[in-house]
Design an enzyme around this catalytic site. Structure first.
Site, PDB file in Angstrom:
ATOM      1  N   ARG A  70      88.781 -49.659  45.668  1.00  0.00           N
ATOM      2  CA  ARG A  70      87.366 -49.245  46.502  1.00  0.00           C
ATOM      3  C   ARG A  70      87.244 -47.727  46.299  1.00  0.00           C
ATOM      4  O   ARG A  70      87.841 -46.744  46.900  1.00  0.00           O
ATOM      5  CB  ARG A  70      87.416 -49.467  47.827  1.00  0.00           C
ATOM      6  CG  ARG A  70      86.444 -49.164  48.644  1.00  0.00           C
ATOM      7  CD  ARG A  70      85.042 -49.911  48.530  1.00  0.00           C
ATOM      8  NE  ARG A  70      85.209 -51.503  48.732  1.00  0.00           N
ATOM      9  CZ  ARG A  70      84.389 -52.308  48.500  1.00  0.00           C
ATOM     10  NH1 ARG A  70      83.454 -51.907  47.666  1.00  0.00           N
ATOM     11  NH2 ARG A  70      84.408 -53.488  48.484  1.00  0.00           N
ATOM     12  N   ARG A  93      86.829 -55.046  36.095  1.00  0.00           N
ATOM     13  CA  ARG A  93      87.258 -54.192  37.284  1.00  0.00           C
ATOM     14  C   ARG A  93      88.518 -54.623  37.721  1.00  0.00           C
ATOM     15  O   ARG A  93      89.053 -53.810  38.468  1.00  0.00           O
ATOM     16  CB  ARG A  93      86.160 -53.695  38.085  1.00  0.00           C
ATOM     17  CG  ARG A  93      85.896 -54.871  39.056  1.00  0.00           C
ATOM     18  CD  ARG A  93      85.086 -54.489  40.182  1.00  0.00           C
ATOM     19  NE  ARG A  93      84.527 -55.432  40.949  1.00  0.00           N
ATOM     20  CZ  ARG A  93      83.975 -55.456  42.270  1.00  0.00           C
ATOM     21  NH1 ARG A  93      84.057 -53.959  42.851  1.00  0.00           N
ATOM     22  NH2 ARG A  93      83.615 -56.283  43.036  1.00  0.00           N
ATOM     23  N   HIS A 162      79.916 -47.883  38.390  1.00  0.00           N
ATOM     24  CA  HIS A 162      79.592 -48.155  39.823  1.00  0.00           C
ATOM     25  C   HIS A 162      80.171 -47.102  40.717  1.00  0.00           C
ATOM     26  O   HIS A 162      80.877 -47.243  41.576  1.00  0.00           O
ATOM     27  CB  HIS A 162      80.113 -49.484  40.360  1.00  0.00           C
ATOM     28  CG  HIS A 162      79.667 -49.915  41.745  1.00  0.00           C
ATOM     29  ND1 HIS A 162      79.854 -49.224  42.711  1.00  0.00           N
ATOM     30  CD2 HIS A 162      79.095 -50.973  42.122  1.00  0.00           C
ATOM     31  CE1 HIS A 162      79.355 -49.900  43.654  1.00  0.00           C
ATOM     32  NE2 HIS A 162      78.970 -50.910  43.576  1.00  0.00           N
ATOM     33  N   ASP A 207      70.668 -49.999  49.517  1.00  0.00           N
ATOM     34  CA  ASP A 207      71.079 -50.656  48.489  1.00  0.00           C
ATOM     35  C   ASP A 207      70.150 -51.138  47.492  1.00  0.00           C
ATOM     36  O   ASP A 207      69.334 -51.985  47.680  1.00  0.00           O
ATOM     37  CB  ASP A 207      71.733 -51.990  49.111  1.00  0.00           C
ATOM     38  CG  ASP A 207      72.619 -52.668  48.013  1.00  0.00           C
ATOM     39  OD1 ASP A 207      73.468 -53.731  48.409  1.00  0.00           O
ATOM     40  OD2 ASP A 207      72.647 -52.285  46.698  1.00  0.00           O
ATOM     41  N   GLU A 266      74.691 -45.195  40.464  1.00  0.00           N
ATOM     42  CA  GLU A 266      75.428 -46.004  39.463  1.00  0.00           C
ATOM     43  C   GLU A 266      74.559 -45.988  38.170  1.00  0.00           C
ATOM     44  O   GLU A 266      73.155 -46.314  38.466  1.00  0.00           O
ATOM     45  CB  GLU A 266      75.670 -47.461  40.266  1.00  0.00           C
ATOM     46  CG  GLU A 266      76.509 -47.440  41.443  1.00  0.00           C
ATOM     47  CD  GLU A 266      76.194 -48.576  42.216  1.00  0.00           C
ATOM     48  OE1 GLU A 266      76.324 -48.854  43.263  1.00  0.00           O
ATOM     49  OE2 GLU A 266      76.190 -49.901  41.323  1.00  0.00           O
TER      50      GLU A 266
HETATM   51  O1  TA6 Z   1      76.067 -51.619  43.866  1.00  0.00           O
HETATM   52  C1  TA6 Z   1      75.800 -51.672  45.162  1.00  0.00           C
HETATM   53  C2  TA6 Z   1      76.532 -53.303  45.368  1.00  0.00           C
HETATM   54  O2  TA6 Z   1      75.955 -54.204  44.779  1.00  0.00           O
HETATM   55  C3  TA6 Z   1      76.357 -53.608  46.870  1.00  0.00           C
HETATM   56  O3  TA6 Z   1      75.244 -54.725  46.999  1.00  0.00           O
HETATM   57  C4  TA6 Z   1      77.575 -53.843  47.414  1.00  0.00           C
HETATM   58  O4  TA6 Z   1      77.970 -55.038  47.495  1.00  0.00           O
HETATM   59  C5  TA6 Z   1      78.354 -53.019  46.742  1.00  0.00           C
HETATM   60  O5  TA6 Z   1      77.994 -53.083  45.191  1.00  0.00           O
HETATM   61  C6  TA6 Z   1      79.741 -53.101  46.734  1.00  0.00           C
HETATM   62  O6  TA6 Z   1      80.310 -54.430  45.954  1.00  0.00           O
HETATM   63  P1  TA6 Z   1      81.780 -54.819  46.022  1.00  0.00           P
HETATM   64  O7  TA6 Z   1      81.870 -56.183  45.502  1.00  0.00           O
HETATM   65  O8  TA6 Z   1      82.546 -53.657  45.370  1.00  0.00           O
HETATM   66  O9  TA6 Z   1      82.176 -54.948  47.430  1.00  0.00           O
END
Ligand code: TA6
Length: 294
Positions: A70, A93, A162, A207, A266
């Site tokens: 994260r 990932r 991301h 988002d 991103e």
């Molecule tokens: O990039 C934004 C997003 O798609 C959000 O909708 C949120 O889900 C975030 O990614 C994080 O996703 P994750 O699967 O890492 O919890």
């Protein structure tokens, strides 16, 4: 003597056991330090000397095989977002990548080339090669290179860096470079909207998937007195995300207050901008992350 005039050839590259005992590369150049895990080929730290880190990394992040990290820069491939019965945001990932090459260039930069090994999940696609090059210098450059090894079938996929950027206080941040673009707002059920603000301010969950967004984005951090610049090539989508309070509380690997210290901007090709690569062809996604004083 300015840092740039320091002996640029010096660099240190160390292979260490990182958090969770996951293998990690620590790179130190004349200008900066970076940490990259083989797990997900995940950059978790890029810091220019005497500056705050450029990337946010959650204090609650997992460092476990099969689990996403994260923070930092998750490499999203071959799908973006949720997928029925599969992990969200693709398998790249959560897989260990292999180091193909480490190049210490005469200009003092260090490049690492990674390759994604074959996997059962990958077998669902036409044969492909996924390589990722990370270059550490005064800035951080990323390049994801996908080759369709099939001689007959097109390869359809989404890709995205991301990236989690560190900010001092989200309330003092503005994001410029997206005005006039259409976006899908995930907070309101993917409704389609047009960006009308010169610079976006964040004061609730955001988002958004900006479509046909090929330009540079600046993240202005008034508290740190810093601008983070996100330049990119071969990328038609920009995603902006901050989970804010409620979503932050729902995420086990994210601190309840950490939404104040990060924003994701991103660079990728997702949704209608997804890629369809013809047999034998190669496509790359590239971004350069830099910072300068506001
Ligand atoms: O990039 C934004 C997003 O798609 C959000 O909708 C949120 O889900 C975030 O990614 C994080 O996703 P994750 O699967 O890492 O919890």
């Amino acid at each position: 003597m300015s840092p740039e005039s320091k002996n640029p050839v010096s660099a240190r590259i160390a292979f260490l056991a990182g958090r969770g005992d996951l293998p990690m590369l620590k790179i130190t150049t004349a200008w900066s330090t970076a940490e990259i895990y083989l797990h997900g080929a995940h950059v978790t730290n890029f810091t220019r000397h005497n500056e705050p880190p450029l990337l946010f990394l959650s204090q609650s992040s997992r460092f476990e095989a099969g689990q996403p990290i994260r923070g930092g820069i998750p490499v999203i491939f071959p799908w973006f977002g949720p997928r029925e019965g599969m992990v969200a945001h693709g398998f790249a990932r959560v897989k260990p990548w292999e180091i193909q090459e480490v190049v210490h260039a005469p200009d003092g930069s260090v490049s690492v080339r990674f390759r994604l090994p074959a996997s059962p999940e990958g077998a669902a696609y036409p044969p492909f090669l996924a390589e990722y090059v990370v270059t550490v210098s005064q800035s951080l450059q990323l390049e994801l290179i996908i080759t369709n090894k099939s001689t007959t079938a097109p390869l359809e996929y989404e890709d995205c860096f991301h990236t989690y950027f560190q900010v001092d206080d989200i309330a003092a941040v503005s994001i410029a470079g997206l005005k006039g673009l259409e976006y899908l707002d995930k907070v309101t059920g993917f409704s389609k909207k047009t960006e009308t603000d010169d610079a976006i301010r964040i004061s609730s969950e955001v988002d958004r998937v900006y479509l046909n967004a090929t330009g540079t984005v600046d993240i202005r951090d008034a508290r740190l007195g810093r601008v983070i610049r996100v330049e990119k090539e071969n990328s038609a989508s920009t995603v902006v995300w901050n989970p804010w309070i409620a979503k932050a509380q729902q995420m086990a690997d994210f601190g309840d207050d950490e939404y104040q210290k990060m924003v994701c901007v991103e660079s990728g090709n997702v949704n209608i901008n997804k890629r369809i690569l013809a047999p034998g062809k190669t496509a790359s996604l590239r971004t350069t992350l830099s910072s300068f004083v506001l």
